[in-house]
Design an enzyme around this catalytic site. Structure first.
Site, PDB file in Angstrom:
ATOM      1  CE  LYS A  26      -3.841   0.083   2.444  1.00 54.28           C
ATOM      2  NZ  LYS A  26      -4.592  -0.102   3.690  1.00 54.28           N
ATOM      3  NE  ARG A  96      -6.599   3.652   5.043  1.00 48.91           N
ATOM      4  CZ  ARG A  96      -7.871   3.441   4.720  1.00 48.91           C
ATOM      5  NH1 ARG A  96      -8.307   2.220   4.571  1.00 48.91           N
ATOM      6  NH2 ARG A  96      -8.690   4.450   4.545  1.00 48.91           N
ATOM      7  N   GLY A 105      -7.883  -7.210   5.417  1.00 50.36           N
ATOM      8  CA  GLY A 105      -8.694  -7.330   6.617  1.00 50.36           C
ATOM      9  C   GLY A 105      -8.026  -8.043   7.768  1.00 50.36           C
ATOM     10  CG  MET A 107      -2.271  -7.143  10.135  1.00 47.64           C
ATOM     11  SD  MET A 107      -0.648  -6.752   9.514  1.00 47.64           S
ATOM     12  CE  MET A 107      -0.970  -6.503   7.789  1.00 47.64           C
ATOM     13  NE  ARG A 352      -5.922  -4.476  -2.817  1.00 44.55           N
ATOM     14  CZ  ARG A 352      -6.419  -4.812  -1.630  1.00 44.55           C
ATOM     15  NH1 ARG A 352      -5.620  -4.968  -0.612  1.00 44.55           N
ATOM     16  NH2 ARG A 352      -7.710  -4.977  -1.462  1.00 44.55           N
ATOM     17  CG  HIS A 468     -13.778 -11.282   4.554  1.00 43.93           C
ATOM     18  ND1 HIS A 468     -14.019 -12.601   4.843  1.00 43.93           N
ATOM     19  CD2 HIS A 468     -12.478 -11.057   4.873  1.00 43.93           C
ATOM     20  CE1 HIS A 468     -12.938 -13.147   5.336  1.00 43.93           C
ATOM     21  NE2 HIS A 468     -11.973 -12.230   5.376  1.00 43.93           N
ATOM     22  CB  SER A 776      11.941 -40.871 -11.245  1.00 43.86           C
ATOM     23  OG  SER A 776      10.808 -40.088 -10.990  1.00 43.86           O
ATOM     24  N   GLY A 778      11.777 -39.447  -5.966  1.00 45.39           N
ATOM     25  CA  GLY A 778      10.529 -39.741  -5.265  1.00 45.39           C
ATOM     26  C   GLY A 778      10.522 -38.887  -4.008  1.00 45.39           C
ATOM     27  CB  THR A 779      10.149 -35.250  -3.628  1.00 44.69           C
ATOM     28  OG1 THR A 779       8.999 -35.166  -4.467  1.00 44.69           O
ATOM     29  CG2 THR A 779      11.378 -34.881  -4.429  1.00 44.69           C
ATOM     30  CB  CYS A 843       7.531 -39.385 -10.148  1.00 45.49           C
ATOM     31  SG  CYS A 843       8.450 -40.526  -9.110  1.00 45.49           S
ATOM     32  CE1 TYR A 863       9.762 -37.811 -15.144  1.00 45.99           C
ATOM     33  CE2 TYR A 863      11.749 -38.157 -16.439  1.00 45.99           C
ATOM     34  CZ  TYR A 863      10.845 -38.594 -15.486  1.00 45.99           C
ATOM     35  OH  TYR A 863      11.035 -39.807 -14.878  1.00 45.99           O
TER      36      TYR A 863
END
Lengths: 889, 889
Positions: A26, A96, A105, A107, A352, A468, A776, A778-779, A843, A863
């Site tokens: 802001k 503000r 909204g 704060m 904004r 809101h 690959s 595998g997380t 993956c 990939y």
């Protein structure tokens, strides 16, 4: 000397839009608007750095601050010609919050600050409107009392209601100046009674109180929740904007409103907004009075009676429309504006980047690129990949029968069905139990955010398109119908009246957020028709992205959806998911619980043709594209019989006593199955399983190759930690490949690779790469093991962990870059060391998370693979990541 | 040109003792003995490299090999004056395996090779002993048939037994030349029947067959098992030793024997061994005839009647005794010798470093250092740290009543009680179920190794002090009584006759391997008195080691034992172990299952004084030494009530209904507790637990500090993955420390550190070190998470994993250096990066494993911590590691 305070206004402007981190969104934009000559009431911004200072120094301020504020205040006085604290010509201020990222909204705000008993009289004299002066004063006491002095705001509201009842009036505006003067006295008495101190009559005390209240509100519970949901770090802090008040409520030549430079729901290039004559800003957003449309066109479309701003104040409207175009050109993005008209003079209070639906984001980005306002890359960057998810959600089936029970505003697009819940807590609780819920509220407030997040859709009785509920629902991608005035709620009885209907909490309704309609029961839905802009953006994304996007899919249906969404192959086919069908699970159990290899082989013989048929379908759908097939991975105990009848069934199938079967079952149970007998450990212990799967794959691929272009199966060995495991499994696969090639006379290309999902695999990736043509990541499992957190059990502490910012972002959603990410980096580096052309992908669930996709780009993966519905998200995220990477290099 | 063949002998000697890797232990030492002029029959060694070649090239040989072997063979012919394949004057050969590390009895051997129908007649003529010639020939056919031609050896044995029955004789030696000639014919017929081919009459065919059989035996199952148990890589391969035969069985002027240069059981400097007149070597070790003592002294001590070698062949004995001293001086170590006397001439067939008991190893090392044969460092290096474990095992309580039921030889020291089992498989099975077992066998063979490993002790009916059972048991540190001739076994009935007694499998007996005695039932035991040599060695170890050795202990008893064994503090006090007492577990459960913080605090109030008292005792015992206390670590569910009555008890304690308590219990159960709500996650969720523990620690330390030197508590935060967790926990600890300091007016020194037991902790160690003054590597959990293996569930596949050499050594026993080790290296490097003086230790089980201790030295850790009984092992291992590290630098 640190500059803690930045002025803005017509005569001096310290900051600009680039200083968002320091001045908050802001503050930075107020400065920017001032500097390009837009009519902004003068003011100053206290920086976010001061917020950090405030929390680091036990809620205190640097000494120099007083002097900097006084000097900035003097400038406002000069520019406005009013004095702060003056009895005759008082300068009133708004105070503000304003953080780096918008937190609408969340704060606290204080308006009309500077009013005292003395200056209120001055204001009355000066404005010639005693009613306005006392109304402003009572609003100030109420707001300040609530926000700064922490007096229960219900006390003020009750007193106001009593006064209205006493005077027998309905609206606040019907109260006279004397009524309001009496109200001021009552409010001051409330403050004295509740705090033991009289309401402060020193404007400087008021100002410091308000500034501290804003900083303190950075750490209130709803701000913390909002930050957690939106991945905003607490360390950013908020700025405080102190600005000369302008009044939209000084008479009928005054107004206040909010506007979007384009339609935020659809993206159409039309001025879009609402205003109220003779009102203050919060009257519009709070949804207490229903606001009016900005333009004549909107008025006509909506069938309203009241005047649009275009009609009521044509000159002001023209000026505002000019501001609209200037701001769009200046920022190159759709803007969300706040303005106030005081005695026919336009003031801009905020601009904004406007929140928008995914559809609008796509349309705006494409149109702006076509208007040459922005480049294609910029257009891609404007679209939050996550938001595409909304576009892929179902809408109501036009042919479905339905019973309309209420109407409201089309506040956030999409449709949803669910059971009615009446509180946010209930919504969260039910959702955690797996229920789909519609949160039904009179109006929503920031306290409801967790419930909105948990709900499938939101329905409110009050509030407009910028209420809101509407703003938050659009941001979250939840369908929302707002302002459905037929809706009444009896909380105590748990009853919702919808027009003629009377429903109970727990009853199912369907809402259509695109049409603003509410239906009884569950209404059938269909997939959305993706707009042209979607295709354009996906096309651009494919042009700019470097990484391929594949899908995680095993059913023909998922595979088809994935292809439609543009997946370039399958990155993860989880073969175990193929074994849960009723006709297969028995054979699977028979295999697991067999006493010996012969027993297992007998069961595998039953499974082979089914598995082969699965692959034939999959290969046919993915014809010409790579398909990565992961060998059986889960702990066998996942397939164990649960009930006695299941146990009997399997005992009969393998021909043993039930007691024997029960003993085998007990033996197979594990205390930590995640770290147990699973993945390639199964293939090491029971090579015949690996053999059957390899056979099914190669026989299916040969079959498909007879009629179509041969698929390239990429066979993936799960949960390897050592090169030796790969060596053993690869030997089996290669042998079966040769056997099938000999039997079918078709020689197939194929690859054998591995999941990298254990820390050791990443650490020893050089050795693994000697036997693996691809990795690959595998997380999911890599996150579980690296962090030592079971995803299934994290629920009991992950909430505390996020609240305390131990893992600010859930590591199962976005890759933990310091921990898991550094293992991935080690894995890629070492893998390439011993096999420079190794194919690298991901993956885990993270493959569809934009932040994680970006991280994968920095690793140079080939990939990402994700669930079919996330494929568009991943395509866009991959493009953004490529663009970012190029910009850096 | 690669040299595949190395000759040894009086005239040419290509190798020496340093070439153990290339020539195997036996080959290298035969060459060494030849080169220092000892009487070694000439021969040649085919290198271990050829074994590798053989397996890499599909069981084939390089072309050049034939030529190299022929040339080496020619040299033997020259030196012996005999011709290979000659009819008149045949050269006979032995063909034996010989790996880098001794693998007694694991691989194949062929003796008397070169005999054919023709040369057998020649041998009869030349030796003037037809009986000897035919006996040699039938032995050769039997051995070759079994080993090379894979004919079931039972067929030969049955035929031999039939012949003895036919002739009504008891011993082989009672058979005449004609009998043996007939036996040769029968054996040849067996070969023809079984293989379809006549027994090979070409000596070269025989030679190549035997060489290949030895190489092939490298991969037989018992060799693989032995290597796995002894951490010998398959890649080492075996050499093949081809050597001219000498005969201990040509008459009464012939003998054969084995000897140790010092007593391998006690370490006393006395010549120790056994021999047989007129026998071949395997007759001694196979335990078929009971051998006689070497020296007069031993004969007198043992009360034997027969002549010792010293008496029977005084000249040969003197020569052998001279060889003994020369070899000890030459090798600087106690040697294990094999010799044969052929017609009064001594031949040395083998020397190697002798296996010995831990006690002997200590005594020999200390004595040799005192004799200046070796240095202190060399003396330390001579003692296998693992072996010290034996010295710490219990012996029989001299005051205990006991019932002696059998006597045998004191084959391996120590005492053990357990239930009788009759097969190795049963031993393994019972041991896996947690039973202590005594393996009772007629005699053991390499097939029994897994059962011996699983057993607490071994009892055999046959075999001497150098029998298979004795050698293997001493190596494993298992008590063993061998040659207990009163023992008879009825396998089918499962009955063991011990003298007068008749026992069932499953009955409990006690054996004393130091006395050679067997007792009925369980006999009370006492701790051993550690010898002076032990103290000397420990003193030297402390002089040479760099790392400190601490103990993992929480009970006062363990702490006292640890101090007695020389621990320099406690490296891991697991506070949760303190809560399982009957009077505490209820309060603990009350805490876990409380509904809220108030409920938890009430329960913690009960626990605080108990916990404080624990620490007072511990700090007092460890006065002046550091004590590392780990905060509560395990998943809470470990403390959950199991039975209904326990549930009722806890429900009453917290004042809720049993149904409520049951629901809370269900909520606390986890699917992967190892990765669940545990470690510092408990302190994050329930800070009051951390607070109580910190208070107990500081109050206890203050209490002890009033009377004694103040302890330095090192408070360890478990399972941290992020620096933020440490920050949060440390803040609580520091606050409580300050509160206690204020209340007691005693300010204590203390440290706060963390376990590094998750991959992420190691990867982010730089960040963690900002809040941690020390790291202790928790390698148990670090192994579990890095490898993704739950220790509790590994049983189902770890056996396959070791057999297939995926993890050749159990990673929970020795640190997996490539995986876990590389994380430890990252952790130490990064930890020191941000805190150069960070204190680093290890407290996993690996802290007592010599190989792992050595690895810790390479990382430069400050200390290792292990269970109290492993402390001496770790002290010695740390010294060896220091010495090795210095030698490298």
């Amino acid at each position: 000397m640190t500059q803690w305070v930045y002025s803005f206004g017509a005569t001096q402007c310290d900051g600009d839009a680039s200083q968002r981190n320091l001045l908050g969104g802001k503050g930075a934009n107020l400065a920017e608007m001032s500097s390009i000559g837009l009519p902004v009431p003068p003011g100053f911004t206290i920086t976010t750095e001061l917020c950090t200072y405030y929390y680091d120094n036990d809620h205190s301020y640097p000494d120099i601050l007083t002097q900097q504020i006084q000097s900035a205040l003097a400038q406002i006085e000069t520019e406005t010609g009013r004095q702060f604290g003056s009895a005759d010509n008082p300068l009133l201020l708004s105070v503000r919050s304003g953080a780096r990222a918008s937190m609408p909204g969340m704060m606290d705000t204080v308006l009309n600050l500077g009013l005292t008993d003395e200056s209120c009289d001055g204001l009355a004299t000066q404005s010639g409107d005693a009613r306005f002066a006392y109304d402003s004063y009572r609003r100030f006491i109420q707001m300040y009392g609530d926000v700064v002095l922490e007096v229960d705001h219900g006390l003020f509201e009750d007193t106001l209601d009593d006064m209205k009842m006493d005077k027998d009036v309905v609206s606040d505006t019907d109260l006279t100046a004397d009524d309001l003067k009496a109200l001021v006295a009552s409010f001051k008495q409330i403050v004295l009674d509740e705090t033991g101190e009289p309401f402060p009559q020193d404007p400087n005390t008021q100002l410091w109180g308000a500034i501290s209240a804003v900083f303190a509100s950075w750490m209130n519970q709803r701000a913390i929740t909002y930050r957690r949901l939106n991945d905003i770090p607490a360390s950013w802090g908020t700025a405080v904007n102190v600005q000369a008040m302008v009044f939209g409520n000084m008479g009928d030549d005054c107004a206040t409103g909010v506007a979007f430079t384009r339609n935020p729901a659809t993206g159409e290039n039309q001025f879009y907004g609402e205003y109220l004559i003779n009102a203050q800003g919060e009257d519009v957003v709070a949804g207490i009075r229903t606001p009016l449309p900005l333009t004549l066109e909107a008025k006509q479309q909506g069938g309203h009676d009241a005047l649009s701003l275009e009609e009521a104040m044509p000159e002001v409207f023209a000026q505002l429309d000019d501001v609209r175009h200037r701001l769009e050109r200046h920022y190159g993005d759709m803007q969300d504006l706040e303005f106030t008209v005081q005695q026919n003079k336009l003031y801009m209070l905020q601009t904004r980047s406007g929140k928008r639906t995914a559809e609008a984001a796509l349309n705006i980005a494409v149109q702006m690129a076509e208007e040459k306002l922005i480049t294609e890359s910029e257009a891609l960057d404007r679209i939050a990949p996550e938001s595409l998810d909304q576009l892929l959600h179902p809408t109501l089936d036009p042919d479905a029968t339905r019973e309309l029970i209420a109407r409201g505003l089309p506040a956030s697009p999409g449709a949803a069905s669910g059971m009615i819940v009446l509180t946010a807590d209930e919504a969260e609780k039910r959702a955690n139990q797996g229920d789909k819920v519609i949160l039904v509220r009179v109006e929503t407030s920031p306290e409801d955010i967790h419930g909105m997040h948990a709900a499938a859709g939101i329905l409110t009785a009050r509030g407009g398109m910028t209420s809101h509920a509407a703003v938050v629902a659009r941001g979250m991608g939840r369908p929302c119908v707002s302002g459905a005035s037929d809706v009444r709620i009896d909380f105590d009885a748990g009853i919702v009246y919808l027009g003629e209907q009377q429903l109970q909490a727990g009853d199912v309704i369907t809402i259509d957020g695109s049409a603003g309609e509410v239906y009884s029961g569950q209404v059938a839905m269909v997939q959305p028709n993706l707009s042209g802009a979607f295709e354009t953006v996906m096309g651009w994304a494919d042009k700019y992205r470097r990484m391929a996007v594949r899908a995680n899919a095993e059913t023909p249906n998922d595979a088809r959806v994935a292809r439609e969404f543009g997946a370039k192959g399958i990155g993860l086919c989880r073969t175990e998911h193929m074994f849960f069908d009723q006709d297969r699970i028995v054979a699977m159990r028979q295999m697991i619980m067999a006493a010996d290899e012969a027993g297992r082989r007998a069961a595998l013989e039953l499974l082979l043709p089914m598995q082969r048929q699965d692959f034939i379908e999959l290969f046919s759908i993915m014809s010409g594209l790579p398909v990565t097939i992961r060998l059986l991975d889960p702990p066998l105990h996942e397939f164990l019989p649960h009930t006695d009848s299941e146990l009997e069934e399997v005992a009969e199938a393998i021909g043993v006593a039930v007691s024997t079967a029960r003993q085998r079952k007990l033996k197979l149970e594990e205390s930590n199955p995640m770290l147990g007998h699973r993945g390639c450990r199964l293939a090491v212990s029971y090579p015949e399983i690996c053999e059957m799967q390899a056979r099914a794959i190669f026989e299916a691929a040969s079959e498909v190759a007879r009629q179509d272009s041969a698929p390239i199966p990429e066979i993936m060995i799960p949960l390897a930690a050592t090169s030796r495991e790969l060596e053993i499994c690869k030997a089996i696969i290669d042998r079966v490949a040769a056997e099938v090639a000999e039997a079918t006379s078709i020689t197939l290309e194929y690859m054998v690779g591995t999941m990298v999902e254990l820390p050791r695999a990443a650490l020893c990736a050089d050795a693994l790469a000697e036997h693996a043509a691809f990795f690959s990541f595998g997380t999911n499992d890599l996150t579980q093991t690296t962090l030592g957190i079971s995803r299934d059990d994290a629920g009991s502490f992950m909430h505390d962990y996020q609240a305390q910012e131990i893992y600010p972002i859930d590591p199962f959603v976005s890759i933990d870059e310091e921990g898991v990410g550094s293992l991935m980096r080690i894995g890629t580096d070492k893998g390439r060391q011993s096999r420079p052309d190794i194919k690298l992908g991901i993956c885990g669930e993270h493959g569809g998370d934009p932040k994680s996709v970006n991280f994968c780009e920095t690793l140079g993966l080939d990939y990402v693979s994700c669930s079919p519905f996330r494929v568009p998200v991943a395509r866009l995220a991959a493009a953004q990541a490529s663009i970012r990477a190029k910009a850096k290099s």
